[in-house]
Enzyme design. Structure first.
Site, PDB file in Angstrom:
ATOM      1  N   HIS A 102     -11.345  -2.787   3.428  1.00  0.00           N
ATOM      2  CA  HIS A 102     -11.300  -2.451   4.850  1.00  0.00           C
ATOM      3  C   HIS A 102     -12.016  -1.149   5.184  1.00  0.00           C
ATOM      4  CE1 HIS A 102      -8.267  -0.121   2.901  1.00  0.00           C
ATOM      5  NE2 HIS A 102      -8.104   0.610   3.983  1.00  0.00           N
ATOM      6  N   ASP A 103     -12.652  -0.540   4.193  1.00  0.00           N
ATOM      7  CA  ASP A 103     -13.369   0.723   4.432  1.00  0.00           C
ATOM      8  C   ASP A 103     -14.876   0.582   4.309  1.00  0.00           C
ATOM      9  OD1 ASP A 103     -11.008   2.229   4.781  1.00  0.00           O
ATOM     10  OD2 ASP A 103     -10.785   2.486   2.608  1.00  0.00           O
TER      11      ASP A 103
ATOM     12  N   ASP B 271       0.862  -1.170   0.000  1.00  0.00           N
ATOM     13  CA  ASP B 271       0.000   0.000   0.000  1.00  0.00           C
ATOM     14  C   ASP B 271       0.903   1.225   0.000  1.00  0.00           C
ATOM     15  OD1 ASP B 271      -2.270   1.647   0.483  1.00  0.00           O
ATOM     16  OD2 ASP B 271      -3.197  -0.001   1.599  1.00  0.00           O
TER      17      ASP B 271
ATOM     18  N   GLU C  94      -6.518   3.519  -5.871  1.00  0.00           N
ATOM     19  CA  GLU C  94      -7.771   3.575  -5.112  1.00  0.00           C
ATOM     20  C   GLU C  94      -8.530   4.820  -5.564  1.00  0.00           C
ATOM     21  OE1 GLU C  94      -9.710   3.988  -0.656  1.00  0.00           O
ATOM     22  OE2 GLU C  94      -7.951   5.134  -1.211  1.00  0.00           O
TER      23      GLU C  94
ATOM     24  N   ASP D 109      -3.055   4.652  -2.310  1.00  0.00           N
ATOM     25  CA  ASP D 109      -4.124   5.207  -1.486  1.00  0.00           C
ATOM     26  C   ASP D 109      -4.625   6.534  -2.073  1.00  0.00           C
ATOM     27  OD1 ASP D 109      -5.416   4.863   1.250  1.00  0.00           O
ATOM     28  OD2 ASP D 109      -4.614   6.891   1.467  1.00  0.00           O
TER      29      ASP D 109
HETATM   30  C1  NOJ Z   1      -8.132   5.242   2.101  1.00  0.00           C
HETATM   31  C2  NOJ Z   1      -7.881   4.074   2.989  1.00  0.00           C
HETATM   32  O1  NOJ Z   1      -8.363   2.922   2.373  1.00  0.00           O
HETATM   33  C3  NOJ Z   1      -8.543   4.367   4.315  1.00  0.00           C
HETATM   34  O2  NOJ Z   1      -8.543   3.262   5.161  1.00  0.00           O
HETATM   35  C4  NOJ Z   1      -7.844   5.541   4.935  1.00  0.00           C
HETATM   36  O3  NOJ Z   1      -8.475   5.904   6.130  1.00  0.00           O
HETATM   37  C5  NOJ Z   1      -7.845   6.738   3.983  1.00  0.00           C
HETATM   38  N1  NOJ Z   1      -7.473   6.375   2.659  1.00  0.00           N
HETATM   39  C6  NOJ Z   1      -6.867   7.779   4.436  1.00  0.00           C
HETATM   40  O4  NOJ Z   1      -5.569   7.330   4.194  1.00  0.00           O
END
Ligand code: NOJ
Length: 536
Positions: free
Chosen positions: A327-328, A101, A266, A203
């Site tokens: 994970h979000d 990542d 992402e 990210d």
């Molecule tokens: C995206 C990530 O997937 C998330 O978990 C994170 O909180 C935010 N970016 C900030 O880095």
């Protein structure tokens, strides 16, 4: 065979590991790199090809590793650089790729670069971050909001200016208009690529460049009460700026200095804007993550439309990809229910494009309820009570029925699902009808039938809850019929063609059945049919 047929990331299946929750080996209740090494045989047995790790770098953990204080180290919580090197070699030995990542949009406020930057207005690193004067006394430079609640500007007493943070105040944004920032992150990429990593998931890549004039963002006329407060304004000037594609092309050039690596972005954007991230002449991200399945209404017609929109928006030669969980976002089993989660697995693994699985979805892990005193996610802490918390999809992997699910010898950092004594890898592996067995069968089928990977996608018109499509090979065709509803349904033979045989049902009980007429599906059943390529 041209080069694109050989690209491993087009054929491969990706699997996201959230390292904190995968396997703890040092008894601190948090997963670690040694734990991932221990579980490589499991990953291999699933049949996946690449493992993407959420951040493992030194971090104060304000956002659980997405706040990095050293880009070229390993946080002691996860292990050492030797552990990491051992992971890369062990993974490669067993034929698995390792994706890291990369978090280039922001650092931790504890990163030495930021400490130096905030030290004085005229220091050499001041411009590495985004510093602005307030509009007036006590008023931030503009109306931009943090994704995690409140203004995106934090006032710094020492130098009397504001710095910009798209996420937490502990995550100041780097200034990607500054060439020195670009260079230092490209060197970080090379550092890991030289160590053998096979690529990066970048990210919030669509956030990297902000409007040069920092204009106010417009109000969102469609804001829905109960949604996170940052959605009250649109992100017209704070994200998805045209110059970001220049940066991504530069990142891609770094990737291409090495053989066979992949750049994944992402990106949460509508499909027509997402596909721009492939870049001019496809010189951008090879896989801009397609998250459309994470938020869609779970109905045959909505999903059919998403696939059609995506397939037609893809630039010539661009390779599609699909994501079902991360994970979000809430776990798929909780978003669509356990019955449909099996149908979703069949969808993910039979669509055209690289699939990305999220750890635990293959054993049907659901969103775990988190008591208020167990909340760890800063998003939930900042914006409580409206369901934004991400802890519930980050709970420990359920390996077996022993104490702490075989994840740890001690109490894990997040609670375990209360059904883990039954819903775990050991149990489900022994059960020929389980969701885990289904995932394994789907992955095996995808490997066996090349048209599931490279065949054209052909939708077939269907009604009601049925989603129907063909994946076409040279001499044979695969037909996928998914019942997205709870009621039985029948599909006429002229829609599926003749000489068909069931290769797999989501119930795992109809393999080999010959279909001579209509295809009857039970409620919540999906089937994959094989047969000759004659007109259907
Ligand atoms: C995206 C990530 O997937 C998330 O978990 C994170 O909180 C935010 N970016 C900030 O880095």
């Amino acid at each position: 065979m041209d080069q694109s047929d050989k690209d491993w990331w087009r054929h491969g299946i990706f699997y996201q590991v959230y390292p904190r929750s995968f396997q703890d080996t040092d008894g601190d209740g948090v997963g670690d790199i040694r734990g991932i090494i221990e579980r490589l045989p499991y990953l291999k047995s699933l049949g996946i090809d690449a493992v993407w790790l959420s951040p493992i770098f030194p971090s104060p953990m304000a956002d659980f590793g997405y706040d990095i204080s050293d880009y070229t180290g390993i946080d002691p919580l996860f292990g050492t650089m030797d552990d990491f090197d051992a992971l890369v070699s062990a993974a490669h030995e067993s034929g698995l790729k390792i994706i890291l990542d990369l978090v280039p949009n922001h650092t931790s406020d504890q990163h030495p670069w930021f400490i130096e930057s905030r030290g004085s207005r005229d220091g050499p690193k001041r411009d590495w971050y985004i510093w602005r004067d307030g509009k007036s006394e006590g008023e931030p430079p503009n109306n931009w909001l943090s994704e995690f609640g409140g203004s995106a500007w934090a006032y710094d007493d020492a130098t009397g200016q504001y710095y910009y943070h798209a996420f937490l105040a502990q995550q100041p944004d780097l200034n990607w208009r500054n060439p020195a920032v670009r260079e230092v992150i490209y060197e970080v990429m090379r550092f890991w690529l030289r160590r053998g990593v096979d690529g990066f998931r970048v990210d919030v890549i669509w956030h990297l460049i902000k409007d040069v004039e920092f204009r106010d963002n417009p109000a969102n006329p469609h804001y829905l009460e109960g949604r996170p407060p940052n959605e009250k304004i649109l992100t017209q000037y704070s994200t998805d700026q045209p110059e970001v594609h220049e940066v991504i092309a530069e990142m891609r050039r770094v990737i291409d200095e090495f053989d066979d690596r992949v750049l994944i972005g992402e990106i949460y954007l509508p499909l027509h804007r997402l596909v721009v991230y492939y870049g001019n002449d496809l010189a951008g991200a090879q896989m801009p993550f397609n998250f459309a399945l994470l938020s869609t209404l779970w109905s045959a017609r909505s999903i059919e439309k998403i696939i059609a929109d995506y397939e037609s928006a893809l630039p010539a030669g661009a390779w599609p990809n699909w994501v079902l969980g991360n994970h979000d976002r809430p776990r798929v089993a909780s978003r669509v229910g356990m019955e449909q989660a099996r149908v979703a697995a069949m969808l993910l693994l039979t669509l055209r494009g690289t699939p990305t699985l999220y750890y635990g979805d293959e054993i049907g892990m659901h969103q775990v309820a988190i008591a208020p005193d167990q909340v760890r996610d800063p998003f939930e802490k900042n914006v409580p009570g409206i369901g934004v918390g991400r802890d519930g999809c980050r709970t420990p992997m359920q390996w077996n029925a022993t104490a702490n699910a075989g994840f740890s010898t001690t109490r894990p950092w997040l609670p375990l699902a209360d059904d883990y004594t039954h819903e775990n890898v050991v149990n489900l592996d022994a059960d020929a009808g389980s969701v885990l067995s289904l995932y394994k069968a789907l992955i095996a089928l995808r490997k066996k039938w090349p048209q599931l990977v490279t065949g054209a996608y052909q939708p077939v018109a269907a009604q009601g809850d049925i989603l129907l499509y063909r994946r076409e090979g040279q001499d044979s065709v695969i037909v996928v019929a998914l019942n997205l509803g709870p009621e039985p349904a029948s599909i006429a033979s002229d829609s599926i063609g003749f000489g068909r045989q069931i290769l797999l049902s989501t119930f795992l009980d109809r393999q080999g059945e010959e279909i001579h007429g209509a295809l009857d599906l039970r409620g919540n059943e999906g089937v994959i049919l094989g047969g000759p390529a004659q007109a259907g």
